[in-house]
Design an enzyme around this catalytic site. Structure first.
Site, short mmCIF file in Angstrom:
data_model
loop_
_atom_site.label_atom_id
_atom_site.label_comp_id
_atom_site.label_asym_id
_atom_site.label_seq_id
_atom_site.Cartn_x
_atom_site.Cartn_y
_atom_site.Cartn_z
N THR A 35 -1.06 8.14 3.31
CA THR A 35 -0.75 6.73 3.38
C THR A 35 -1.55 6.09 4.52
O THR A 35 -2.09 6.80 5.37
CB THR A 35 0.75 6.50 3.64
N CYS B 114 10.52 0.92 1.08
CA CYS B 114 9.49 1.77 1.69
C CYS B 114 8.96 1.21 3.01
O CYS B 114 8.21 1.90 3.70
CB CYS B 114 8.31 1.95 0.73
N TYR C 147 11.25 7.18 16.38
CA TYR C 147 11.04 7.33 14.94
C TYR C 147 12.09 8.25 14.32
O TYR C 147 12.69 7.92 13.29
CB TYR C 147 9.64 7.87 14.68
N SER D 50 0.84 -1.20 0.00
CA SER D 50 0.00 0.00 0.00
C SER D 50 0.87 1.25 0.00
O SER D 50 2.11 1.16 0.04
CB SER D 50 -0.91 0.01 1.24
N LYS E 66 15.00 7.16 11.55
CA LYS E 66 15.07 7.77 10.22
C LYS E 66 16.34 8.60 10.04
O LYS E 66 16.87 8.71 8.94
CB LYS E 66 13.83 8.62 9.98
N ASP F 152 9.95 -10.53 5.92
CA ASP F 152 10.18 -9.59 7.00
C ASP F 152 11.50 -8.90 6.74
O ASP F 152 12.55 -9.57 6.61
CB ASP F 152 10.22 -10.37 8.32
N ASP G 32 6.29 -7.65 1.06
CA ASP G 32 5.54 -7.16 2.21
C ASP G 32 5.11 -8.36 3.04
O ASP G 32 5.20 -9.50 2.59
CB ASP G 32 4.30 -6.37 1.74
N LEU H 104 3.18 4.35 -0.32
CA LEU H 104 4.31 4.74 -1.17
C LEU H 104 4.83 3.58 -2.01
O LEU H 104 5.13 3.74 -3.20
CB LEU H 104 5.44 5.30 -0.31
#
Length: 255
Positions: free
Chosen positions: A198, A87, A163, A15, A167, A58, A36, A17
């Site tokens: 998203t 992604c 997070y 799903s 990143k 995974d 995925d 991006l």
């Protein structure tokens, strides 16, 4: 690098991006391997036709991702695996000290870093090893890796320690990886999206989503997955894009 007749591995492809990238590349004549853990990759692969296959894996598992990479190499035939658009990832929000004075959960922090950062490294190392075996194309290029960072890597908000750190690690790997893999003719780039439409936004209240949209200088809306896919496409076809992180955010700076 040309997209037509080339094969690309896309993680987080079910799903958002990832799915948008898969659709864009197939429209351009490319072939894709949808990776995925969600069953949603099966109907997407069916809709995209013979150009697409679905593989469950995974991203934090060396064994499972190795199988996904091998499937991509096989799907690519004589040309092998041309590129990766990574992604897959998770969003997490937790304050260091909550309203009750309790410290943040350490396991939750570690899980976010494991998926977003270690998972990215895992995908990158396995894909690079496979692409290094490709025949050199124009300029000696053998492959391209596109990772997904976030604007939170630069201006994370309250509650985004895990997070933002994960990143920021993706950002930090981009240049050294590009330098190292240059001898193999493999480019490494990262896209740092802002707020996008998203499934990850699904858990956020509508008023909060509206406020985020209004915080974007222009255009005052959430980004569309297709816009991410268009940038990924440009990175693939433009050989001078290497070792850099591109913010795709409409100029937003998070507070």
């Amino acid at each position: 690098m040309h997209i037509e007749s080339r094969t690309f591995l896309i993680t987080g492809a079910a799903s958002g991006l990832g799915a948008a990238c898969a659709e864009r590349l197939v429209e351009g004549g490319g072939r894709v391997v949808l990776c995925d853990l969600s069953d949603a990759i099966d109907p997407l692969a069916e809709r995209l036709g013979d150009a697409a296959i679905a593989v469950r894996a995974d991203i934090t598992s060396g064994e499972q991702m190795q199988s996904a990479v091998e499937a991509a190499v096989t799907h690519g035939g004589e040309q092998g695996l041309a590129g990766v658009i990574h992604c897959a990832g998770v969003v997490s929000v937790a304050k260091l000290v909550d309203r009750h004075g309790q410290p943040a959960d350490l396991e939750s922090y570690a899980r976010t870093v494991q998926i977003n950062l270690v998972g990215t490294f895992n995908v990158m190392r396995l894909a690079a090893a496979a692409m290094a075996n490709n025949a050199a194309g124009e300029d000696g290029e053998r492959g391209v890796i596109i990772n997904t960072a976030s604007v939170a890597a630069f201006d994370g908000q309250v509650g985004q320690c895990a997070y933002s750190a994960s990143k920021a690690g993706v950002v930090g790997m981009s240049l050294p990886a590009a330098r190292e893999l240059s001898r193999h003719g493999i480019r490494v780039m990262a896209i740092a999206p802002g707020v996008f439409e998203t499934p990850m936004m699904g858990d956020i209240p509508d008023d909060a989503v509206s406020a985020l949209a209004q915080a974007v200088p222009f255009p005052k809306r959430l980004g569309k997955p297709l816009e991410f896919a268009r940038l990924a496409e440009q990175i693939i076809v433009n050989p001078m894009l290497n070792g850099e992180v591109i913010r795709l955010d409409g100029g937003i700076r998070m507070q």
